[in-house]
Each structure stands twice: as C-alpha cells, then as structure tokens.
Enzyme design. Structure first.
Site, PDB file in Angstrom:
ATOM      1  N   SER A  45      46.576 -45.266  -0.606  1.00 55.17           N
ATOM      2  CA  SER A  45      47.343 -46.102   0.321  1.00 55.17           C
ATOM      3  C   SER A  45      46.524 -47.229   0.934  1.00 55.17           C
ATOM      4  O   SER A  45      47.092 -48.148   1.528  1.00 55.17           O
ATOM      5  CB  SER A  45      47.938 -45.234   1.438  1.00 55.17           C
ATOM      6  OG  SER A  45      46.915 -44.579   2.176  1.00 55.17           O
ATOM      7  N   THR A  66      49.806 -41.055  -3.638  1.00 63.07           N
ATOM      8  CA  THR A  66      50.350 -40.912  -2.290  1.00 63.07           C
ATOM      9  C   THR A  66      51.853 -40.727  -2.359  1.00 63.07           C
ATOM     10  O   THR A  66      52.501 -41.084  -3.345  1.00 63.07           O
ATOM     11  CB  THR A  66      50.056 -42.165  -1.443  1.00 63.07           C
ATOM     12  OG1 THR A  66      50.651 -43.310  -2.077  1.00 63.07           O
ATOM     13  CG2 THR A  66      48.563 -42.401  -1.306  1.00 63.07           C
ATOM     14  N   ASP A 146      67.635 -38.615  10.402  1.00 65.14           N
ATOM     15  CA  ASP A 146      67.360 -39.308   9.142  1.00 65.14           C
ATOM     16  C   ASP A 146      68.623 -40.050   8.739  1.00 65.14           C
ATOM     17  O   ASP A 146      69.490 -39.493   8.068  1.00 65.14           O
ATOM     18  CB  ASP A 146      66.937 -38.326   8.045  1.00 65.14           C
ATOM     19  CG  ASP A 146      66.379 -39.037   6.819  1.00 65.14           C
ATOM     20  OD1 ASP A 146      66.954 -40.073   6.418  1.00 65.14           O
ATOM     21  OD2 ASP A 146      65.376 -38.568   6.256  1.00 65.14           O
ATOM     22  N   THR A 174      58.446 -40.651   8.725  1.00 64.62           N
ATOM     23  CA  THR A 174      59.199 -41.696   8.049  1.00 64.62           C
ATOM     24  C   THR A 174      58.266 -42.564   7.203  1.00 64.62           C
ATOM     25  O   THR A 174      57.083 -42.694   7.504  1.00 64.62           O
ATOM     26  CB  THR A 174      59.903 -42.610   9.065  1.00 64.62           C
ATOM     27  OG1 THR A 174      58.911 -43.393   9.745  1.00 64.62           O
ATOM     28  CG2 THR A 174      60.677 -41.799  10.090  1.00 64.62           C
ATOM     29  N   ALA A 205      52.162 -38.383  11.995  1.00 65.73           N
ATOM     30  CA  ALA A 205      51.362 -38.201  10.786  1.00 65.73           C
ATOM     31  C   ALA A 205      52.032 -38.925   9.625  1.00 65.73           C
ATOM     32  O   ALA A 205      51.939 -38.492   8.481  1.00 65.73           O
ATOM     33  CB  ALA A 205      51.193 -36.714  10.475  1.00 65.73           C
ATOM     34  N   SER A 206      52.725 -40.029   9.944  1.00 67.08           N
ATOM     35  CA  SER A 206      53.419 -40.781   8.896  1.00 67.08           C
ATOM     36  C   SER A 206      52.663 -42.066   8.597  1.00 67.08           C
ATOM     37  O   SER A 206      51.794 -42.101   7.739  1.00 67.08           O
ATOM     38  CB  SER A 206      54.865 -41.056   9.308  1.00 67.08           C
ATOM     39  OG  SER A 206      54.945 -41.769  10.541  1.00 67.08           O
ATOM     40  N   ARG A 207      52.982 -43.138   9.309  1.00 69.60           N
ATOM     41  CA  ARG A 207      52.281 -44.413   9.202  1.00 69.60           C
ATOM     42  C   ARG A 207      52.034 -44.940  10.613  1.00 69.60           C
ATOM     43  O   ARG A 207      52.894 -44.817  11.487  1.00 69.60           O
ATOM     44  CB  ARG A 207      53.092 -45.428   8.400  1.00 69.60           C
ATOM     45  CG  ARG A 207      53.159 -45.144   6.906  1.00 69.60           C
ATOM     46  CD  ARG A 207      51.802 -45.389   6.251  1.00 69.60           C
ATOM     47  NE  ARG A 207      51.850 -45.261   4.800  1.00 69.60           N
ATOM     48  CZ  ARG A 207      51.530 -44.172   4.130  1.00 69.60           C
ATOM     49  NH1 ARG A 207      51.166 -43.080   4.797  1.00 69.60           N
ATOM     50  NH2 ARG A 207      51.560 -44.153   2.809  1.00 69.60           N
ATOM     51  N   GLU A 236      44.445 -49.428  11.110  1.00 71.98           N
ATOM     52  CA  GLU A 236      43.360 -48.610  10.578  1.00 71.98           C
ATOM     53  C   GLU A 236      42.769 -49.279   9.326  1.00 71.98           C
ATOM     54  O   GLU A 236      43.484 -49.937   8.582  1.00 71.98           O
ATOM     55  CB  GLU A 236      43.840 -47.186  10.272  1.00 71.98           C
ATOM     56  CG  GLU A 236      44.910 -47.085   9.207  1.00 71.98           C
ATOM     57  CD  GLU A 236      45.378 -45.651   8.971  1.00 71.98           C
ATOM     58  OE1 GLU A 236      45.278 -45.219   7.805  1.00 71.98           O
ATOM     59  OE2 GLU A 236      45.856 -44.990   9.920  1.00 71.98           O
ATOM     60  N   HIS A 253      43.558 -40.138   9.644  1.00 73.74           N
ATOM     61  CA  HIS A 253      44.501 -40.189   8.515  1.00 73.74           C
ATOM     62  C   HIS A 253      44.148 -39.138   7.459  1.00 73.74           C
ATOM     63  O   HIS A 253      44.038 -39.419   6.265  1.00 73.74           O
ATOM     64  CB  HIS A 253      44.517 -41.583   7.879  1.00 73.74           C
ATOM     65  CG  HIS A 253      45.763 -41.874   7.108  1.00 73.74           C
ATOM     66  ND1 HIS A 253      46.234 -43.144   6.900  1.00 73.74           N
ATOM     67  CD2 HIS A 253      46.651 -41.056   6.493  1.00 73.74           C
ATOM     68  CE1 HIS A 253      47.351 -43.108   6.185  1.00 73.74           C
ATOM     69  NE2 HIS A 253      47.621 -41.837   5.924  1.00 73.74           N
ATOM     70  N   TYR A 257      45.291 -34.140   3.783  1.00 68.17           N
ATOM     71  CA  TYR A 257      44.091 -34.107   2.952  1.00 68.17           C
ATOM     72  C   TYR A 257      43.674 -32.706   2.518  1.00 68.17           C
ATOM     73  O   TYR A 257      42.480 -32.428   2.372  1.00 68.17           O
ATOM     74  CB  TYR A 257      42.933 -34.781   3.692  1.00 68.17           C
ATOM     75  CG  TYR A 257      42.619 -36.168   3.176  1.00 68.17           C
ATOM     76  CD1 TYR A 257      43.636 -37.017   2.778  1.00 68.17           C
ATOM     77  CD2 TYR A 257      41.314 -36.634   3.089  1.00 68.17           C
ATOM     78  CE1 TYR A 257      43.361 -38.287   2.318  1.00 68.17           C
ATOM     79  CE2 TYR A 257      41.026 -37.907   2.635  1.00 68.17           C
ATOM     80  CZ  TYR A 257      42.060 -38.729   2.248  1.00 68.17           C
ATOM     81  OH  TYR A 257      41.778 -39.997   1.784  1.00 68.17           O
TER      82      TYR A 257
END
Length: 380
Positions: A45, A66, A146, A174, A205-207, A236, A253, A257
C-alpha cells in the site's frame, strides 16, 4: 520475464522465482525508472501505482499484497490494458486480533466489562465483516454501518449517526474513497467526533484519512473520557506527535501484520499471476507456513470467561508491545521519524493468528466452548 517488487513482500523467492528475474526496491522509492523494463509489478500500500509510474513501461500485471486498492489507479489500468489483482481478506484475521487486543487493554484501563458495551462497526467488508461475526459469536451487541451493503442486500444496517449516538465502541474498517456516492475521506470529522458518547472508544485500523487527524487531536485535548486507538495516520509515515501522545494505543500500520496474513497476501497475488499467465500453481502456502510456536492451550471448565478471553487473545497477540515500540521510535526529526515508522514495519516480529489455535477444555463448559469457537479456535 522481469518482476519488480517491494522488498518487504514476504516469500518473494518461494512464490515467484520460477517466473524469471526478481528485482527488489523499497516500496516508497519505486519510480518510473525502476519499473520501466518490468513485466510484472508487485507492491504494497505504500506505493502509488498510476500513469506517472507506469506510462511507457512494459508492465502487464500489477499485484498488491493488500486488501485495499486506493493506491492503484484502476482507471488508468483499464485504459492501458494492465491486469491487476489485490489480496482481499488476506490480513482480515490479523486486524480482528488487533482490535480484540485493543479492546482488552481499554477495558482494563476503564474497568468495564466488554460484554456490556455496545459495538459499532463501520464498514462490513472483508475485515469489518469478520469482526462483526466474531463479536456476534461472543454474544455482544453490535450495530453495523455499511451503506453499500445496505443498498445491495438490505438487512439490519444503521446510519453513521446511529453508530455515533448509540455505540460505546466504534471500529472503522472502510476503504479510502475521496469521491463517489459514499466518500470516506474524513468520514469522521469535527462534527462527527463531537457526537461521540461519553467514555467512547474509537479504533481506526483502516486508512488514516478516514478520520480527520487534526479534529481528533483537538477532541482528545478537550475530552479525557474518550480513548483512541490508531494504527493508521494521515500523512504516514509522518505522524502527528501530539496526536500519538494522546492516543491510548498507537501503532505503525501493523494491525494486519500477522505472519499468516502477510504470507497469505503474497500467495493470493501469486495465484492471480498464475491465472493471468495461464499456468498451473506450483507452490502452496500451507507448505511454507511454519508451525505456530504455541501448540495448544488448556483451560479448566471452571475458568472465568473474561479471563479466558484475555488469555486466548494475548497468548497470540498483545498490541501493548507494538504501542511501546512505536512510542520509543517517535522523533521530533521528521526524516528520522519517517524512517523509524518504516523500519518498525520492515522488521516486524513474527506474529500468528488466533484462528486455528488449538484449545483443550477439561470438563463440560459450553460457554467456554462457544467463546473458543467465536474466536476461531479449534477444540481438541
């Protein structure tokens, strides 16, 4: 055939050496000169793959290890006849483990019982949908927002406003969309953050840009009752140091992982490349994954449910270690801080997933058995 790849993609040789030469580059430094002669491009990403990078190159296939695709210019791919593949769901379980570990930490800090909270999940795709199923399996109350799925499926979805007004815990999953009917860029801005309930917990924990980081920083400066857990950041690898300090948990991020998830992502783009080239798969992920370091957990039938939940989750993953490592890496020097962010990700230790964890129960314990099943463990 020449393959150009992000150097941090795991198992590159194991999966791709049979296709030709592999050239590795740091993902953030990939440029047009690096990919000019490549037939295949494999990224994560951190690499923006668009016309500027690919025009004039020989690239015919792009694979990203990803779930998200916001770093890929899919319109240009269609125009240029470039095939592509992502790795949907590859790290979903790892992110769920991250969220569960974060919830356990927040519950201990606030002295609350997790089953008594109301959970709001925003985005019910591969990751959010998996989290919803786990929370439902635990018997906890969950509301889901959603709009895309609601339009396609109907069902018991609620609005974002309902989530903000009724949920004690909000977890964001999202994709990042800057336009369209349902944009998610700054989905939670100043107005939305102001609606958070007293004592609310917010997990992203998305973007990073799904949450307005400046607005969140100002909120946390004003409201000590709100806990924020951020794994992703606007800008980031540069990080707002004040915001990081205000977060209860802050990580670089790495929510998805897990070793399993990262290697699963490589396997998925390998499979997609095989389909693109019309060749049979020669490598299987199951043959490459090492055995989990924890063979089995044993629980007595009298074990307290909350203790069992914490034990099972933390036996596999505890985000407090990543939080501590991240905080130690933060620096007032922007260049040093960006380098440290990427280094933590590059040298991330092996971490396995709860799913598939072997658990033996001593005695009849239907509630414990249900908890193990909900988490994805295997009763033996």
């Amino acid at each position: 055939m020449l393959i150009v790849a992000d150097e941090n993609i795991p198992l590159l040789d194991a999966f791709f050496q049979g296709f030709g030469e592999i050239r590795r580059y740091p993902g953030r430094s990939l440029d047009a000169a690096s990919v000019k002669d490549a037939d295949i491009l494999l990224v994560r990403s951190v690499t923006k793959v668009d016309r500027q990078l690919l025009e004039g190159s020989r690239v015919r296939f792009v694979g990203t290890c990803t779930i998200g695709t916001d770093h890929l210019d899919l319109d240009y791919f269609a125009e240029a006849g470039i095939r592509w593949s992502s790795a949907p769901g590859c790290n979903a379980r790892g992110v769920v483990d991250y969220v569960l570990g974060s919830l356990l930490t927040l519950a201990e800090l606030d002295g609350v019982a997790l089953p008594e909270r109301v959970y709001g999940v925003v985005g019910a795709g591969e990751v959010g949908g998996r989290l919803v199923r786990v929370l439902h399996g635990l018997g906890w109350k969950v509301l889901v927002c959603d709009p895309l799925r609601q339009a396609a499926e109907g069902g018991d979805y609620v609005s974002l406003e309902t989530i903000l007004q009724q949920c004690d815990v909000i977890s964001l999953h999202t994709p990042l969309q800057r336009g369209g009917q349902h944009p998610t860029w700054h989905l939670l801005g100043q107005a939305q953050l102001a609606q958070l309930r007293p004592g609310a917990w917010l997990v992203n924990a998305s973007r990073g840009p799904v949450v307005d980081n400046v607005a969140l920083r100002e909120l946390l400066l004003d409201r000590e009752d709100v806990h924020a857990v951020l794994d992703v950041w606007e800008g980031e690898p540069q990080v707002d140091l004040t915001l990081a300090d205000l977060c209860t948990l802050a990580t670089p991020h790495i929510a998805g992982y897990s070793l399993d998830g990262r290697q699963r992502g490589t396997a998925q783009i390998y499979q997609a490349l095989c389909r693109f080239l019309g060749v049979n798969e020669q490598v299987r992920l199951a043959e490459l994954l090492p055995k989990p370091p924890l063979a089995q957990i044993e629980l007595d039938a009298s074990t307290d449910l909350s203790w069992a939940l914490a034990t099972l989750c933390r036996a596999v993953y505890d985000p407090r270690r990543d939080d501590a490592d991240f905080r130690r890496s933060l620096s007032d020097d922007p260049q040093q801080q960006r380098a440290a962010f990427d280094q933590l990700r590059k040298q991330y230790p092996q971490r396995r997933e709860i799913e598939g964890l072997a658990v033996r129960l001593h005695g009849e314990a239907p509630q414990l058995a249900q908890l193990v099943s909900a988490l994805g463990g295997v009763l033996v």
